[in-house]
Design an enzyme around this catalytic site. Structure first.
Site, PDB file in Angstrom:
ATOM      1  N   PRO A 277      62.143  50.927  44.911  1.00  0.00           N
ATOM      2  CA  PRO A 277      62.982  50.189  43.947  1.00  0.00           C
ATOM      3  C   PRO A 277      64.386  50.872  44.311  1.00  0.00           C
ATOM      4  O   PRO A 277      64.871  51.823  44.738  1.00  0.00           O
ATOM      5  CB  PRO A 277      62.426  51.086  42.439  1.00  0.00           C
ATOM      6  CG  PRO A 277      61.750  52.132  43.204  1.00  0.00           C
ATOM      7  CD  PRO A 277      61.347  52.071  44.444  1.00  0.00           C
ATOM      8  N   TYR A 319      76.037  35.108  44.274  1.00  0.00           N
ATOM      9  CA  TYR A 319      74.676  34.665  43.795  1.00  0.00           C
ATOM     10  C   TYR A 319      74.936  33.747  42.209  1.00  0.00           C
ATOM     11  O   TYR A 319      73.932  33.832  41.572  1.00  0.00           O
ATOM     12  CB  TYR A 319      73.804  35.877  43.602  1.00  0.00           C
ATOM     13  CG  TYR A 319      73.929  36.635  44.492  1.00  0.00           C
ATOM     14  CD1 TYR A 319      73.192  36.506  45.994  1.00  0.00           C
ATOM     15  CD2 TYR A 319      74.212  38.147  44.576  1.00  0.00           C
ATOM     16  CE1 TYR A 319      73.260  37.385  46.911  1.00  0.00           C
ATOM     17  CE2 TYR A 319      74.189  39.064  45.427  1.00  0.00           C
ATOM     18  CZ  TYR A 319      73.611  38.877  46.575  1.00  0.00           C
ATOM     19  OH  TYR A 319      73.631  39.596  47.571  1.00  0.00           O
ATOM     20  N   CYS A 344      92.643  35.491  46.238  1.00  0.00           N
ATOM     21  CA  CYS A 344      93.218  34.151  46.335  1.00  0.00           C
ATOM     22  C   CYS A 344      91.990  33.138  46.729  1.00  0.00           C
ATOM     23  O   CYS A 344      92.166  32.641  47.673  1.00  0.00           O
ATOM     24  CB  CYS A 344      94.127  33.903  47.117  1.00  0.00           C
ATOM     25  SG  CYS A 344      95.543  34.738  46.479  1.00  0.00           S
TER      26      CYS A 344
HETATM   27  N1  LLP Z   1      62.823  47.181  50.180  1.00  0.00           N
HETATM   28  C1  LLP Z   1      63.357  46.020  50.877  1.00  0.00           C
HETATM   29  C2  LLP Z   1      62.557  45.898  52.161  1.00  0.00           C
HETATM   30  C3  LLP Z   1      64.409  45.685  50.589  1.00  0.00           C
HETATM   31  O1  LLP Z   1      65.184  44.729  51.584  1.00  0.00           O
HETATM   32  C4  LLP Z   1      64.820  45.388  49.390  1.00  0.00           C
HETATM   33  C5  LLP Z   1      66.114  44.875  49.098  1.00  0.00           C
HETATM   34  C6  LLP Z   1      64.741  46.729  48.389  1.00  0.00           C
HETATM   35  C7  LLP Z   1      63.503  47.081  48.761  1.00  0.00           C
HETATM   36  C8  LLP Z   1      65.098  46.914  47.063  1.00  0.00           C
HETATM   37  O2  LLP Z   1      65.106  45.821  46.257  1.00  0.00           O
HETATM   38  P1  LLP Z   1      65.284  45.909  44.726  1.00  0.00           P
HETATM   39  O3  LLP Z   1      64.417  46.866  44.116  1.00  0.00           O
HETATM   40  O4  LLP Z   1      66.858  46.709  44.795  1.00  0.00           O
HETATM   41  O5  LLP Z   1      65.321  44.712  44.306  1.00  0.00           O
HETATM   42  N2  LLP Z   1      72.571  42.214  47.167  1.00  0.00           N
HETATM   43  C9  LLP Z   1      71.503  41.278  46.304  1.00  0.00           C
HETATM   44  C10 LLP Z   1      70.321  41.906  46.562  1.00  0.00           C
HETATM   45  C11 LLP Z   1      69.709  42.244  47.860  1.00  0.00           C
HETATM   46  C12 LLP Z   1      68.340  42.889  48.054  1.00  0.00           C
HETATM   47  C13 LLP Z   1      67.978  43.214  49.486  1.00  0.00           C
HETATM   48  N3  LLP Z   1      66.840  44.152  49.582  1.00  0.00           N
HETATM   49  C14 LLP Z   1      72.217  41.634  45.090  1.00  0.00           C
HETATM   50  O6  LLP Z   1      73.128  42.148  44.473  1.00  0.00           O
HETATM   51  O7  LLP Z   1      71.471  40.924  43.928  1.00  0.00           O
END
Ligand code: LLP
Length: 420
Positions: A277, A319, A344
């Site tokens: 997470p 996004y 800008c």
């Molecule tokens: N494990 C892997 C292999 C991942 O690629 C990611 C996130 C996570 C865990 C953690 O995911 P989470 O629990 O945070 O959802 N920049 C984007 C989110 C990109 C997530 C990339 N991978 C945003 O701001 O929404």
């Protein structure tokens, strides 16, 4: 639940008024709450407590601040890393290699060598080509790498296309019909020990159904591999559970509901389960605190121009993400306004036609749920400085990243022919 609340008419983080931080450090600035980080870490640990020795590995990419990582390490969390930079930060924060999972689609040989010599728990590989490289690295350093392959289960995560990772046309993982072949090939490679399987289908998921479908497919793969003689130990179920971003936004399932679904679907797997997470733990533990530069009249509604911009918090521009906006000293005088930064580009827009408190020049405001993928993704576009970060702990607070000018002379030296 978080620890950003109003007291005496103004917003506090735990026992610290945000006004104090703004006046001492300046704005824009990220502010994180220790109590919220700890609360979220404990919530997911307790939601998974019925499992046998689960590993909760924080996805470092969500918030790689060393103080944040050290706080989470103190709660017993491990780390999910995707680069050697993240590996070093996790180790420096006190996270043991036995709690580190190395994910990512493009790990380089030198990164693999350093992580292998540190003896990380498992490399989550995404192709047989990657396994060949790791095998060569392991042979040359004389070690054994524990590996898993990532399944691409081809399920629709129901989230934004740019943070979906488990569709057949995403670059991630190995399709189910090629997975057995990859595992069998890896079994023959020197220096590798096949220990697990992994899956991660996307981020900010607000329904359990796609996660459940992915885990069911992973269970089918596990059964197939076992009957082929593989001795599997770790099933890494990735991250992705969404968080509430504010009024009108989809309500994600609770960590407890997630834990119950996992326990039901993985019954009989007899494997240690790992979780990655990111947002769930740090998202609502942080805000981006900013100040109104000026308010400019618009055609139909005012433009509230703030001193934070898309380079500080990219999520709305990338996004179309919603971040809840609140005044640090709410007046109760509600209005509808557009909130933008000074960069800008028209994409430097935090909110259009947002109902909010009327703000004037000099007022402070916060963008909520900025503790994940906020500072982590910030950059210096428009020659802006990297936003500082503050960690609050009760009535104590500290600067945990200074404001960084990327154009520091030592960082951007002039070539000889241009310097006098
Ligand atoms: N494990 C892997 C292999 C991942 O690629 C990611 C996130 C996570 C865990 C953690 O995911 P989470 O629990 O945070 O959802 N920049 C984007 C989110 C990109 C997530 C990339 N991978 C945003 O701001 O929404």
């Amino acid at each position: 639940m978080d620890h950003f609340d109003y007291r005496y008419g103004q917003m506090f983080c735990e026992d610290v008024p945000l006004e104090t931080i703004a006046s001492e450090i300046g704005t824009p600035v990220y502010v994180y709450s220790t109590a919220t980080l700890v609360r979220h870490a404990r919530a997911i640990i307790s939601a998974l407590a019925m499992l046998d020795d689960p590993l909760v590995a924080f996805a470092v990419k969500a918030n790689p601040n060393p103080a944040v990582l050290a706080t989470l390490a103190g709660e017993g969390l491990g780390a999910d890393i995707v680069s050697i930079g993240e590996y070093r930060r996790a180790r420096a924060a006190g996270i043991a290699p036995s709690k580190i999972l190395f994910s990512g689609v493009g790990k380089g040989a030198t990164e693999m060598a350093e992580a292998l010599s540190g003896d990380v728990l498992q490399f989550n590989l995404e192709s047989i080509e990657e396994a060949r490289t790791l095998s060569q690295v392991a042979s040359s350093v004389g070690g054994t790498a524990r590996i898993a392959f990532r399944l691409n289960p081809d399920v629709d995560a129901g989230t934004h296309a740019k943070i979906t990772t488990g569709n057949a046309d995403n670059k991630f993982g190995i399709p189910a019909n090629q997975a057995m072949e990859a595992f069998r090939a890896a079994r023959e490679l020197p220096g590798l020990e096949v220990t697990g399987v992994t899956v991660h289908i996307g981020s900010q998921l607000t329904s359990l159904a796609p996660l459940e479908s992915a885990f069911v497919r992973l269970g089918e793969l596990i059964a197939g591999l076992r009957s082929d003689g593989f001795n599997l130990k770790i099933a890494d179920l990735g991250g992705g559970l969404g968080v509430p971003y504010g009024p009108g936004q989809p309500e994600p399932p609770s960590p407890d509901a997630y834990g119950q679904m996992v326990a039901r679907v993985t019954k009989g797997w007899n494997m240690r389960l790992a979780f990655e997470p990111g947002r769930l733990i740090s998202g609502n533990a942080g805000v981006l605190l900013a100040r109104v530069v000026r308010v400019k009249p618009g055609e139909s509604r005012p433009w509230v121009i703030v001193d934070a911009a898309m380079n500080d918090l990219m999520r709305p521009a990338l996004y179309d993400a919603y971040h809840h906006i609140e005044a640090v000293r709410p007046s109760g005088d509600r209005t509808v306004a557009n909130v933008v930064g000074p960069v800008c580009e028209s994409g430097d827009t935090f909110a259009m036609a947002r109902e909010m408190d009327r703000l004037k020049e000099g007022d402070l405001l916060v963008f909520r749920t900025a503790g994940a993928y906020g500072a982590a993704m910030s950059n210096g576009y428009n020659s802006r400085e990297l936003t500082p970060e503050i960690l609050v702990n009760g009535d104590n607070w500290a600067l945990v990243r200074r404001r960084i000018d990327l154009a520091e002379a030592s960082a951007m030296p002039l070539p000889g022919w241009l310097s006098a």
